[in-house]
Design an enzyme around this catalytic site. Sequence first.
Site, PDB file in Angstrom:
ATOM      1  N   HIS A 138       2.569 -34.993  -4.963  1.00 41.42           N
ATOM      2  CA  HIS A 138       1.154 -35.389  -5.245  1.00 41.42           C
ATOM      3  C   HIS A 138       0.759 -37.064  -4.762  1.00 41.42           C
ATOM      4  CE1 HIS A 138      -2.112 -35.726  -8.751  1.00 41.42           C
ATOM      5  NE2 HIS A 138      -2.644 -36.216  -7.565  1.00 41.42           N
TER       6      HIS A 138
ATOM      7  N   ASP B  25       1.210 -39.716  -7.242  1.00 44.45           N
ATOM      8  CA  ASP B  25      -0.361 -40.030  -7.460  1.00 44.45           C
ATOM      9  C   ASP B  25      -0.793 -41.229  -6.900  1.00 44.45           C
ATOM     10  OD1 ASP B  25      -2.889 -39.017  -7.945  1.00 44.45           O
ATOM     11  OD2 ASP B  25      -2.724 -39.297 -10.156  1.00 44.45           O
TER      12      ASP B  25
ATOM     13  N   GLU C  94      -6.368 -31.146  -4.761  1.00 44.55           N
ATOM     14  CA  GLU C  94      -6.609 -31.756  -6.294  1.00 44.55           C
ATOM     15  C   GLU C  94      -8.273 -31.739  -6.113  1.00 44.55           C
ATOM     16  OE1 GLU C  94      -5.455 -35.518  -7.544  1.00 44.55           O
ATOM     17  OE2 GLU C  94      -5.486 -34.911  -9.485  1.00 44.55           O
TER      18      GLU C  94
HETATM   19 ZN    ZN Z   1      -5.782 -36.302 -10.681  1.00 41.30          ZN
END
Ligand code: ZN
Length: 394
Positions: A63, A288, A143
């Site tokens: 991610h 992230d 996402e």
């Molecule tokens: Zn998110």
Amino acid sequence: MQTTVIHASRILTPEEEISDGIIVVEGSRIASLGHRDTVRIPAGATDYVAAGTTVVPGFVDVHIHGAGGHDVMEANARALDRITSVVARHGTTSMVATTVTAPVEETCHSLAGIARYIRSHENAEEVNPESRPQAEILGIHLEGPFISKAQRGVHPAETIARPSIEVLDRFMKAADGLVRILTVAPELPGALEMIAHAVAENIVVALGHTDADYDQARAAIEAGARHSVHFYNAMRPFTHRDPGIVGAILTDPEVTAEMIADLVHVAGPAIQVLLGTKGFDTVLLASDGIAATAMADGNYRLGNFDVTVKNGVARNSEGKLAGSTLTLDRAVRNVVGLGVSFKDAVRMATILPARRLGLAGRKGVIAEGADADLLMLTPDLRVAGVMTRGAGLS
Ligand SMILES: [Zn+2]
């Protein structure tokens, strides 16, 4: 073929520890490894002495939106070269390029660009050991846009969409089949059918940005969802009479949970609850990370909206967290600081994400035949050397 012999005082494969070890790298792959008395060293090889460090597999980030001032949705070679080089310096040797919610056309344009980049790096068997380390893009993580408006975080509300097999097929076509992860809120109408469709196409379905209650989350797991993005964040909160999505994930050993261990997104004790409940085989470290990763504080873009970074924390204009500036080396240090063993921390950033992607023989391990993605970590867990597919150490 270029052959490098790495002499290491300690190797963590990561399931096994080898002291006084040797790793023989031929081309882009690991040819053999073991204790120095057991490994035959080929003639004409280049020696690399990794003294005083531990050699571990390169980190696998499932991610990540960007780094070094660029976002993967820019999707051109310059941006993707920059991102993959910057994260490699922090130990990430492979990654799943992650999009955020955007209009369908714009998303398709980004997917096509990322896919072209991935395809252009395939079959690059010829290794130039002099070239700098660069993370490999393993595929794309969508996402959004099939997420909850109530738990959208910073994703733009106006482009959030209802689950649609037709739109997902358009994304997959634009991405030349390289969609590896799909984040979805399972409570939305049509979500279960889309989850089953995605699973049949070999996509890892991740629960995230969701307001699902426990039963809705269970139905998604029954339909094949096996992962969850930034656990706790942008999820209906757990309470004892309404355990919700959080309760469903905590109690299912098949479902992996991704954790942003920057100690901002999730408080330390909540990380301990997660690890204490799920154990060390189903929690993955992911960054992230956004464009601001490895950059100074200031203004950046995430997808097609603005974020401001102050003291390394990224927020949108409403003050909501907007991804992170975390790198996986720091994530590993942070969880070790919370009491996780070095071995478990390394597993959470290597073999566990690789397994979730179905790539455990090739990525996230030091093993014969695996890609030569290797890190030399100092005793205080800093990255002192990086090899990506046989390149970068010299
Ligand atoms: Zn998110």
